[in-house]
Design an enzyme around this catalytic site. Structure first.
Site, PDB file in Angstrom:
ATOM      1  N   GLU A  11      -1.680  56.450  -3.019  1.00  0.00           N
ATOM      2  CA  GLU A  11      -2.550  55.651  -3.605  1.00  0.00           C
ATOM      3  C   GLU A  11      -3.937  55.946  -3.462  1.00  0.00           C
ATOM      4  O   GLU A  11      -4.880  55.395  -3.037  1.00  0.00           O
ATOM      5  CB  GLU A  11      -2.345  54.071  -2.912  1.00  0.00           C
ATOM      6  CG  GLU A  11      -0.934  53.740  -3.185  1.00  0.00           C
ATOM      7  CD  GLU A  11      -0.856  52.105  -2.487  1.00  0.00           C
ATOM      8  OE1 GLU A  11      -1.760  51.639  -2.189  1.00  0.00           O
ATOM      9  OE2 GLU A  11       0.203  51.428  -2.988  1.00  0.00           O
TER      10      GLU A  11
ATOM     11  N   GLU B 277       6.899  52.549  -2.972  1.00  0.00           N
ATOM     12  CA  GLU B 277       6.577  51.331  -1.907  1.00  0.00           C
ATOM     13  C   GLU B 277       6.866  50.149  -2.831  1.00  0.00           C
ATOM     14  O   GLU B 277       6.491  50.037  -4.018  1.00  0.00           O
ATOM     15  CB  GLU B 277       5.169  51.227  -1.572  1.00  0.00           C
ATOM     16  CG  GLU B 277       5.009  52.195  -0.521  1.00  0.00           C
ATOM     17  CD  GLU B 277       3.482  52.001  -0.100  1.00  0.00           C
ATOM     18  OE1 GLU B 277       2.792  50.901  -0.352  1.00  0.00           O
ATOM     19  OE2 GLU B 277       2.788  53.084   0.512  1.00  0.00           O
TER      20      GLU B 277
HETATM   21  C1  PNW Z   1      -0.410  49.535   0.135  1.00  0.00           C
HETATM   22  N1  PNW Z   1      -4.881  46.508  -3.277  1.00  0.00           N
HETATM   23  O1  PNW Z   1      -1.665  49.214   0.363  1.00  0.00           O
HETATM   24  C2  PNW Z   1      -0.277  50.769   0.968  1.00  0.00           C
HETATM   25  O2  PNW Z   1       0.101  52.138   0.373  1.00  0.00           O
HETATM   26  C3  PNW Z   1       0.365  50.332   2.179  1.00  0.00           C
HETATM   27  O3  PNW Z   1      -0.233  51.222   3.345  1.00  0.00           O
HETATM   28  C4  PNW Z   1       0.251  48.937   2.530  1.00  0.00           C
HETATM   29  O4  PNW Z   1       0.197  48.357   3.649  1.00  0.00           O
HETATM   30  C5  PNW Z   1       0.865  48.169   1.377  1.00  0.00           C
HETATM   31  O5  PNW Z   1       0.662  48.618   0.420  1.00  0.00           O
HETATM   32  C6  PNW Z   1       0.803  46.541   1.467  1.00  0.00           C
HETATM   33  O6  PNW Z   1      -0.467  46.565   1.277  1.00  0.00           O
HETATM   34  C7  PNW Z   1      -2.595  48.383  -0.792  1.00  0.00           C
HETATM   35  O7  PNW Z   1      -5.768  45.844  -2.777  1.00  0.00           O
HETATM   36  C8  PNW Z   1      -3.431  48.011  -0.259  1.00  0.00           C
HETATM   37  O8  PNW Z   1      -4.520  46.454  -4.525  1.00  0.00           O
HETATM   38  C9  PNW Z   1      -4.263  47.242  -1.042  1.00  0.00           C
HETATM   39  C10 PNW Z   1      -3.804  47.108  -2.553  1.00  0.00           C
HETATM   40  C11 PNW Z   1      -2.673  47.887  -3.005  1.00  0.00           C
HETATM   41  C12 PNW Z   1      -2.097  48.537  -1.955  1.00  0.00           C
END
Ligand code: PNW
Length: 474
Positions: free
Chosen positions: A172, A377
Site C-alpha cells: 500500500e 488483504e
Molecule cells: C491496511 N486508509 O491499512 C494495512 O495494510 C494493514 O496494515 C491494516 O491493518 C489494514 O489495512 C486495516 O486498516 C490501511 O485509511 C490503513 O485508507 C488505512 C487505510 C487503508 C488501509
C-alpha cells in the site's frame, strides 16, 4: 465435472490459495531484541498524541517470541499460505550496509516452520517500518531511499530466496506516501503535500529497483509483485462535476501508482491537478521504465469503497475515513468532498460493500488483461470480546467475509484471473493510529497475557479453506 458441488455452486478452482496476512510492526513486539533499531513507527507511536491511548508496538502480540504457536494456529486453520512482512530495521538496522544475521534468523526460523507445516510463505519487504535513520536522512521524499530499499531487497532475497517463493515489494504505497507525508496520520507524521508526491514517486522507483534486485537475487520461478490498496471511487450523483471529482481522486488514489507500474507513464491529468505543488522534476529520464517491471501477479487490498462529489461549498468536507487530520491526503483533491457510503459499517466506520470488491476486480481485469490477481488483504474490525465461557462470537465478521468471498467468486465467473485471497488478519494486532482499539483478527488476542483464542470466524474460514468452497446458504 464430477466433484460434489455445494448447493450454491461456489467452489473455487483447484490450487486457489487461501491465506491470512499480518505485518511486522503490528504483531512482532520485541522492538529492541537481536539488534533491531527503531523504525518510523516506533518514533511515531512514542510521540504523544499520535496513536490512540498512547499505544505502541513495543510488545504488540509478542509474535517475535510466540511465532511457533502462531504457525500452529495457521496449521489448525488449514490455510495454504501466510503473508507476513520483514522488519527492515531487523534485517538492516541503519538502512545501509550488510545484513544482520540475527535479524534474518528470525525469518529463517519462521519460514522453515511454515514450510514444515505445508504453508507457503509470502513475504512483504515493506509494510511501513522504515528504519528511522533513513527518515532522518529525508525518508521517502528522497531518491536515495529508493536505492537503499533495492539494496535491502537484494539482502533479503539472497538470504531467504531458497524458501520464500513469493515476494511483495511494497504494501500500500498510497498509505506510505499520502497518510505518512500528506495527512500525517501515519508515520512519519509529516504534512507536506509536495513531499507526499515525491514520496509516491520514490516508492514507485523503489518498487521497480527492488523487483530487479529480487529477480537477480532469487532462483528462477520466484513470483514478485506489490500490493496496492486500489480505491473503488464512486460519484455521489451522475453530474459531470462529480465525475470530475472521481477522476481527481482516482488520480492520486490509483493511477499515480498503476500508471508508471503497469503502463510506464504518469497520468498527465494527475500532473496537471498537482501542478500548483510541484513541476514533477524529481521524475528523471528512465525512471518510468525502471518502475514498469514485469510482474507475476497484482496484489490488491480492499476494505471499502470511496464516495466523492464536487464540493458544494456548504462545508461538506471530511468523512474520507482517513483519520482526524486537518491536512488532506489528497494533493489532487481540490474542490472534492468526501461522503460516507450508505450501508452498515465496521468498527472502523468503513462501509461494508462487497460490490465494491467486485467492481474493482473487473476494473483490474479490463485494465491489465492477462495479469493474475491476488487479494492480499480483506477483512474487518468489529467490537469482539470473549464471553464468560471464553468463546468469541463474531457473526458480523463471518457475514462480512461471506459477502466478500461471494463477490470474489462472481468476479472470477466474470473472467477475473484471481489466484488467492489473504484475510486480514490472523491475529488482533496494533492497528496503526487506532492502536489496539480495533480488532481485525480471526484469533482474539488478550494483550495483557498474550493469550490467543480463535474466534468463531476462524472455524468458519478454516472450513472455507479446507473445502475450497463457500458454504451454501446466506
Ligand atoms: C491496511 N486508509 O491499512 C494495512 O495494510 C494493514 O496494515 C491494516 O491493518 C489494514 O489495512 C486495516 O486498516 C490501511 O485509511 C490503513 O485508507 C488505512 C487505510 C487503508 C488501509
Amino acid at each position: 465435472d464430477s466433484a460434489v458441488e455445494p448447493a450454491a455452486g461456489r467452489t473455487f478452482p483447484p490450487g486457489f490459495l487461501w491465506g491470512t496476512a499480518t505485518a511486522s510492526y503490528q504483531i512482532e513486539g520485541a522492538v529492541d531484541t537481536d539488534g533491531r533499531t527503531p523504525s518510523i513507527w516506533d518514533t511515531f507511536s512514542h510521540t504523544p498524541g499520535k496513536v490512540r491511548n498512547g499505544d505502541t508496538g513495543d510488545r504488540a502480540t509478542d509474535h517475535y517470541h510466540r511465532w511457533r504457536e502462531d504457525v500452529a494456529l495457521l496449521a489448525d486453520l488449514g490455510v495454504g499460505a501466510y503473508r507476513f512482512s520483514l522488519a527492515w530495521p531487523r534485517v538492516q538496522p541503519t538502512g545501509r550496509g550488510p545484513a544482520l544475521e540475527k535479524g534474518l534468523d528470525f525469518y529463517r526460523r519462521l519460514t522453515d516452520e511454515l514450510l514444515e507445516k505445508g504453508i507457503q510463505p509470502v513475504a512483504t519487504l515493506y509494510h511501513w517500518d522504515l528504519p528511522q535513520e533513513l527518515e532522518d536522512a529525508g525518508g521517502w521524499p528522497e531518491r536515495d531511499t529508493a536505492e537503499r530499499f533495492a539494496e535491502y531487497a537484494a539482502l533479503a532475497g539472497e538470504a531467504l530466496g531458497d524458501r520464500v517463493r513469493t515476494w511483495i515489494t511494497l504494501n500500500e504505497p498510497w498509505c506510505s506516501a499520502f497518510l505518512g507525508y500528506g495527512s500525517g496520520v501515519h508515520a512519519p507524521g509529516r504534512t507536506e503535500p509536495e513531499a507526499s508526491l515525491r514520496a509516491a514517486h520514490h516508492l514507485n522507483l523503489g518498487h521497480g529497483l527492488a523487483v530487479q534486485a529480487l529477480r537477480s537475487a532469487t532462483p528462477a520461478g520466484t513470483q514478485v509483485s506489490l500490493t496496492l490498496n486500489l480505491h473503488q471511487v464512486r460519484p455521489l450523483t451522475d453530474s459531470p462535476e462529480d465525475a470530475d471529482a472521481v477522476r481527481r481522486i482516482d488520480g492520486t488514489a490509483n493511477r499515480v501508482f498503476t500508471g508508471p507500474i503497469l503502463h510506464g507513464a504518469y497520468p498527465a491529468d494527475v500532473q496537471e491537478d498537482t501542478a500548483h505543488l510541484t513541476d514533477w522534476s524529481f521524475v528523471r529520464d528512465g525512471d518510468t521504465e525502471t518502475i514498469r517491471q514485469p510482474l507475476d501477479f497484482l496484489g490488491v487490498n480492499y476494505y471499502s469503497p470511496t464516495l466523492v462529489s464536487a464540493a458544494r461549498g456548504d462545508g461538506d468536507h471530511g468523512a474520507d475515513g482517513h483519520g482526524a487530520s486537518s491536512h488532506s491526503p489528497w494533493p489532487s483533491g481540490e474542490g472534492v468532498a468526501f461522503h460516507r457510503s450508505p450501508g452498515e459499517t465496521t468498527a472502523m466506520g468503513w462501509t461494508i460493500d462487497p460490490d465494491g470488491l467486485y467492481d474493482l476486480l473487473l476494473r483490474v481485469r479490463d485494465e491489465v488483461p492477462g495479469l493474475p490477481v491476488m487479494i492480499c488483504e480483506n477483512g474487518a474490525a468489529f467490537h469482539d470480546y470473549a464471553d464468560p465461557e471464553g468463546a468469541v462470537r463474531d457473526p458480523e465478521r463471518i457475514a462480512y467475509l461471506h459477502g466478500h468471498l461471494a463477490a470474489m467468486h462472481r468476479a472470477m465467473e466474470a473472467g477475473v484471473d484471481l489466484r488467492g485471497y489473504f484475510l486480514w488478519s490472523l491475529l488482533d494486532n496494533f492497528e496503526w493510529g487506532h492502536g489496539y482499539s480495533k480488532r481485525f483478527g480471526l484469533v482474539h488476542v488478550d494483550y495483557p497475557t498474550g493469550r490467543r483464542t480463535p474466534k468463531d470466524s476462524a472455524r468458519w474460514y478454516g472450513q472455507v479453506a479446507r473445502s475450497n468452497s463457500l458454504p451454501a446458504g446466506s
